[in-house]
Design a protein around this motif. Structure first.
Motif, PDB file in Angstrom:
ATOM      1  N   THR B  53     -57.608   7.971  16.908  1.00  2.50           N
ATOM      2  CA  THR B  53     -57.249   9.380  17.098  1.00  2.50           C
ATOM      3  C   THR B  53     -58.409  10.184  17.691  1.00  2.50           C
ATOM      4  O   THR B  53     -58.205  11.027  18.572  1.00  2.50           O
ATOM      5  CB  THR B  53     -56.782   9.991  15.764  1.00  2.50           C
ATOM      6  OG1 THR B  53     -55.796   9.120  15.207  1.00  2.50           O
ATOM      7  CG2 THR B  53     -56.168  11.360  15.961  1.00  2.50           C
ATOM      8  N   GLU B  56     -58.390   9.391  21.244  1.00  2.00           N
ATOM      9  CA  GLU B  56     -57.298  10.092  21.940  1.00  2.00           C
ATOM     10  C   GLU B  56     -57.727  11.512  22.286  1.00  2.00           C
ATOM     11  O   GLU B  56     -57.377  12.052  23.343  1.00  2.00           O
ATOM     12  CB  GLU B  56     -56.053  10.161  21.042  1.00  2.00           C
ATOM     13  CG  GLU B  56     -55.265   8.852  20.961  1.00  2.00           C
ATOM     14  CD  GLU B  56     -54.232   8.860  19.832  1.00  2.00           C
ATOM     15  OE1 GLU B  56     -53.975   9.927  19.237  1.00  2.00           O
ATOM     16  OE2 GLU B  56     -53.686   7.770  19.533  1.00  2.00           O
ATOM     17  N   SER B 177     -56.145  -0.454  20.004  1.00  4.15           N
ATOM     18  CA  SER B 177     -56.251  -1.347  21.168  1.00  4.15           C
ATOM     19  C   SER B 177     -56.042  -0.559  22.463  1.00  4.15           C
ATOM     20  O   SER B 177     -56.697  -0.809  23.473  1.00  4.15           O
ATOM     21  CB  SER B 177     -55.199  -2.456  21.084  1.00  4.15           C
ATOM     22  OG  SER B 177     -55.419  -3.241  19.938  1.00  4.15           O
ATOM     23  N   ARG B 178     -55.116   0.391  22.407  1.00  5.02           N
ATOM     24  CA  ARG B 178     -54.850   1.217  23.591  1.00  5.02           C
ATOM     25  C   ARG B 178     -56.108   1.991  23.982  1.00  5.02           C
ATOM     26  O   ARG B 178     -56.439   2.108  25.166  1.00  5.02           O
ATOM     27  CB  ARG B 178     -53.699   2.166  23.250  1.00  5.02           C
ATOM     28  CG  ARG B 178     -53.323   3.137  24.331  1.00  5.02           C
ATOM     29  CD  ARG B 178     -51.993   3.822  23.966  1.00  5.02           C
ATOM     30  NE  ARG B 178     -51.879   5.111  24.613  1.00  5.02           N
ATOM     31  CZ  ARG B 178     -51.823   6.291  23.987  1.00  5.02           C
ATOM     32  NH1 ARG B 178     -51.847   6.351  22.675  1.00  5.02           N
ATOM     33  NH2 ARG B 178     -51.719   7.406  24.672  1.00  5.02           N
ATOM     34  N   ILE B 180     -59.195   1.085  23.210  1.00  4.06           N
ATOM     35  CA  ILE B 180     -60.204   0.105  23.642  1.00  4.06           C
ATOM     36  C   ILE B 180     -59.988  -0.181  25.131  1.00  4.06           C
ATOM     37  O   ILE B 180     -60.922  -0.185  25.929  1.00  4.06           O
ATOM     38  CB  ILE B 180     -60.101  -1.188  22.803  1.00  4.06           C
ATOM     39  CG1 ILE B 180     -60.521  -0.919  21.348  1.00  4.06           C
ATOM     40  CG2 ILE B 180     -60.964  -2.306  23.408  1.00  4.06           C
ATOM     41  CD1 ILE B 180     -60.221  -2.045  20.370  1.00  4.06           C
ATOM     42  N   TYR B 452     -55.554   9.916  10.729  1.00  7.87           N
ATOM     43  CA  TYR B 452     -54.763  10.533  11.795  1.00  7.87           C
ATOM     44  C   TYR B 452     -54.867  12.051  11.815  1.00  7.87           C
ATOM     45  O   TYR B 452     -54.823  12.678  12.866  1.00  7.87           O
ATOM     46  CB  TYR B 452     -53.272  10.196  11.629  1.00  7.87           C
ATOM     47  CG  TYR B 452     -52.846   8.818  12.081  1.00  7.87           C
ATOM     48  CD1 TYR B 452     -53.315   8.266  13.274  1.00  7.87           C
ATOM     49  CD2 TYR B 452     -51.941   8.070  11.313  1.00  7.87           C
ATOM     50  CE1 TYR B 452     -52.912   7.011  13.687  1.00  7.87           C
ATOM     51  CE2 TYR B 452     -51.523   6.817  11.731  1.00  7.87           C
ATOM     52  CZ  TYR B 452     -52.005   6.281  12.911  1.00  7.87           C
ATOM     53  OH  TYR B 452     -51.600   5.046  13.318  1.00  7.87           O
TER      54      TYR B 452
END
Lengths: 258, 640
Positions: B53, B56, B177-178, B180, B452
């Motif tokens: 998060t 992101e 993973s996204r 990374i 989160y």
């Protein structure tokens, strides 16, 4: 019970490695296979030798860390059983047991029975997710998911990423692993928007990591401790074909526009 | 020197504290976020969710885990479910009720404001997980299914078969993973944090050991998040994964972070009983089984050797239903565990050594049919049969309490920041939300709420206050000193060259902790433990055998370092248990009870006990954060 155990010993990735034979005495039949190795390691420490390295963590069949090819079968070859849940009552007193690491080009040995499975992480990073940033989600009940679909998604999502499928495959293929992740997401409405892109990206990453192809032996399905069905591979192949065709269409459209 | 325990709880009514606090927090401009580096230790629900998060949002994140992949963090083993105040069942649930149940379940030793925020965020967690593709159980109409859990009279637990933790963690791992792949998180698997580095009293980085090569390296950042789980393995036998350890939090404690309520440990009532000395861990059977299973022992001691089927209903003591008629088999974990121990101490336990009680599905199978029961619990029944060789469809399960979770942890304020500025602590590693007893399906909720929805806000507030300068360099003398100390400690362990295995010391420590600081504690038992542990520690440093040195992949050395920390930490736990002269939640002091139930002392112990390191040769100092209850009235818990 007393056992003769032949164990693969390898100092590091560069060492050639070899089988070493040990006598293990006084193993309780209720002990797990890893607890038998604990007992062996205690005996080695008592003799001033280095313990055998093996991967393990949760010891209840869910983390996917433990591996081991036992008498030629990943996880020992019992149905729906990981090595940590394999109990010694399945072996006979005086039996000889061979213990080796996963054998696959994409999983190099680090030491003794431990292998490097980061290739799996690379495949997931290539597309094994649904892009949904924290905070952006609609209400959980906004999109109904038929029970049967949710159940089938769960069947595929049960994969623990241990790599037994790769170790069992004569081609060292990771197709069951990749297809299980794809099936999990593609059974669900949330997985649809990125379906084609995800399939292509993960298959491409799988090939790049050096895994072999499927030639329909289905050893993967037999070795899977979580009962993942080979049907997911068919689903992946269909999606992959569709995705590659779709991709070409887009490319030709782009060319036409240019 | 005492530590600053200002919890920074926002003012105003409890329902508005979090909203107000989010608005009051300073923000970091989106373009500036990438200039900040954050280190996250641990990749479970709390750490993995925080790392993903924060990335992101645009921060530059480095995440470390000791497993070979972030997907294997021990959150994965949670079985039963995750609570959320969705009230989808229309059975009277609400944010306030979840808040109330959790404060009461924690026996009034948690912080009200934190718990209310947790209950508020619970609903967002479910939405987030569904959006990520977590395959939660569904009704035929396609809506989300729920079940009941201990300590609650509403059905608010969401689940994915008996593998909820696995599915939530795989959701976290996918999101991680996204990030990374996007280059915003750098992942370091097979690494271990061996020290926290502070400069001018602020956390500025960590010292890491690469578990494959043995290399020691320094990593600097603007802030550090510890999400390294609990310390249940101080007991050697627990339901924790073998690698779970206290090292990261304990070494942060030695760098000045306060450790709160270490004696608050949860003994889970439904685990498979121990079967021999070879045993390396205990296996939990999900609490959800208590929805349909009935717990009993024979009424007469003479019957304990009989087959369960040969004991008629009249001769069975369904003791939870007898003692707690309104909650019955779904009373909270601490109560169910103690009740099981009582029956066994009374000589009515079943199985080897008389350390077990029955969890019986006979009536549920008769009522719902085997297929229905198999659908709900099939994988758990199979797991039980695999381990014990008994088929629970035919004979009742035998269960016994085992160490499962630790409510204590590093002290954090409302922002989840420890008393060391820049050091944040999330998930089981902190102490904040569960008080003296955690309710079922609340750990997953807390881990994900922290990762989160809470840290992403409070972290920004901290970083905005730092200004835009670069992080302290990892070549700073403080890093070099810490690296040297880490290497010296590892060399010292290797140089002992004794004759006894690391496990033998760990087992011995575990025995002391279980016997003297387990389900029932007395002044006498704790005093004995406080004498025995230093002696054991001394022997460890003279007699332990660690071959292979520090410059290679050496699992024995990894274990040795962790056990060395447990040997110090266990002593602090016993001290905490000794000075807490009351019974509350999982902490049961035999001297403090009324009619067999825990007797709290709110006059003298309505506080978090926060231990402060004073050097290896001095006793730690005790600090106290008083707890106030303005929304849930302090009352004796009753589940009768």
């Amino acid at each position: 019970m007393n056992l003769t155990v032949h164990v693969w010993r390898q100092k590091n990735g560069k060492d050639a490695g070899r089988m070493v034979t040990y006598q293990v005495k006084g193993v309780n039949e209720h002990a797990s296979f890893l607890e038998m190795l604990d007992v062996l390691n205690e005996q080695l420490v008592a003799k001033g030798e280095e313990a055998i390295a093996f991967d393990h963590d949760c010891r209840e069949g869910i983390c996917g860390m433990c591996s081991l090819v036992i008498n030629g079968r990943p996880h020992g070859g019992h149905e729906r059983t990981t090595t940590c849940q394999l109990h010694m009552r399945h072996f006979k007193d005086g039996q000889e047991i061979w213990v080796e690491p996963w054998r696959a080009g994409a999983f190099p040995v680090i030491r003794d029975l431990c292998v490097d499975r980061r290739a799996f992480d690379k495949i997931i990073a290539a597309g094994g997710y649904i892009s949904a940033n924290a905070g952006s989600a609609p209400d959980g009940n906004a999109v109904p998911v038929p029970k049967e679909q949710a159940d089938r998604a769960m069947d595929a999502a049960a994969c623990i990423g241990c790599g037994a499928c790769v170790a069992a495959c004569p081609n060292g293929s990771a197709m069951l692993f990749v297809a299980a992740k794809l099936a999990h997401m593609h059974m669900l409405p949330q997985g649809q928007p990125e379906r084609a892109k995800r399939t292509e990206a993960m298959v491409t990453a799988m090939d790049a990591a050096g895994f072999g192809n499927c030639s329909n032996h289905y050893e993967c399905e037999a070795a899977c401790p979580k009962d993942i069905s080979r049907d997911v591979i068919a689903m992946m192949n269909r999606d992959y074909t569709k995705a590659s065709l779709g991709h070409r269409e887009e490319e030709s459209k782009a060319e036409g526009a240019g | 020197m005492t530590i600053n325990l200002d919890a920074r709880i926002p003012t105003g009514p409890i329902e508005q504290k979090w909203t107000k606090s989010k608005f009051d927090m300073k923000l970091v401009n989106p373009a500036n976020k990438r200039k900040y580096k954050i280190i996250v230790i641990g990749s479970g629900l709390a750490g993995g969710a925080a790392a993903a998060t924060l990335a992101e949002l645009g921060y530059n994140v480095a995440c470390f885990c000791f497993q070979d992949s972030p997907r294997r963090a021990h959150s994965i083993a949670a079985q039963g479910g995750i609570n959320a105040a969705k009230n989808y069942q229309n059975d009277g649930d609400s944010v306030h009720r979840l808040f109330y149940d959790t404060v009461k379940g924690g026996d009034f030793r948690s912080r009200e404001a934190n718990v209310h925020r947790l209950a508020e965020e619970s609903v967002n967690i479910i939405d987030q997980c569904v959006a990520q593709g977590v395959p939660f159980a569904r009704e035929y109409g396609g809506t989300l299914a729920n079940r009941s859990f201990g300590g609650a009279q509403v059905s608010r637990t969401f689940y994915a078969r008996g593998q909820t933790g696995q599915q939530l963690l795989l959701g976290v791992y996918a999101g991680l993973s996204r990030q990374i792949q996007a280059g915003r998180v750098t992942m370091f698997p097979r690494t271990e944090m061996l020290d926290l580095v502070t400069v001018d009293g602020k956390a500025v980085g960590v010292v890491i050991r690469d578990l494959v090569t043995g290399a020691i390296s320094s990593h600097a950042a603007h802030a550090v998040v510890l999400a390294t789980g609990g310390y249940g393995n101080v007991f050697f036998l627990s339901t924790n994964a073998k690698g779970s350890n206290v090292t990261a939090t304990y070494r942060a404690y030695k760098r000045g972070a306060g450790f709160a309520n270490p004696c608050f440990t949860q003994i889970h009532p439904t685990c498979i009983p121990q079967s021999g000395d070879f045993q390396s861990k205990l296996t939990l059977m999900s609490e959800s089984l208590r929805n349909d299973g009935r717990v009993w022992v024979p009424k007469a001691k003479a019957d304990v050797g009989k087959r369960a089927a040969d004991i008629g209903d009249d001769n069975r003591d369904y003791y939870l239903e007898r003692k707690y008629p309104s909650y019955g088999n779904l009373c909270p974990r601490d109560i169910a565990s103690r009740a099981a121990k009582e029956q066994c101490d009374d000589g009515r336990g079943v199985g080897p050594g008389g350390r077990g009680v029955y969890l019986d599905f006979r009536d549920a199978i008769k009522r719902d049919g085997q297929a229905k029961i198999a659908e709900k619990y099939g994988n758990l029944f199979e797991m039980y049969e695999r381990i014990t060789g008994d088929d629970p469809y035919k004979v009742p399960m035998r269960i016994y309490p085992a160490v499962h979770y630790t409510m204590g942890g590093l002290w954090v304020d409302y922002h989840l920041m420890s008393n060391v500025p820049g050091l944040f602590v999330a998930g089981e590693a902190n102490f904040s939300d569960h008080g003296a007893n955690r309710l079922g399906a609340a750990a997953l909720m807390q881990g994900l709420a922290d990762g989160y929805f809470i840290l992403p806000y409070t972290m920004g507030n901290y970083l905005a206050g730092l200004g835009l300068g670069p992080a302290v360099s990892n070549t700073h003398a403080a890093f070099k000193d810490a690296e040297r100390a880490v290497k010296t400690k590892l060399d010292t362990i290797c140089a002992v060259d004794g004759k006894h295995s690391v496990d033998s010391f760990h087992r011995e420590l575990g025995n002391i902790m279980w016997e003297k600081c387990g389900m029932a504690r007395t002044k006498e038992s704790l005093t004995e433990a406080l004498e025995a542990i230093p002696k054991l520690r001394e022997r460890f440093w003279k007699e332990v055998s660690v071959k292979g040195g520090q410059d290679s992949f050496n699992q024995t050395l990894e274990k040795a370092g962790r056990v060395a920390d447990f040997l110090e930490f266990g002593e602090m736990m016993c001290k905490d248990a000794l000075v807490r002269e009351e019974s509350c939640g999982g902490h049961f002091r035999v001297e403090h009870q009324a009619d067999g139930e825990a007797l709290r002392d709110d006059t003298n112990f309505c506080h978090a006990a926060v231990w402060e390191y004073q050097g290896d040769n001095n006793a730690p100092a005790l600090n106290k954060e008083p707890l106030t209850f303005e929304n849930v009235k302090l009352a004796t818990r009753s589940y009768k």
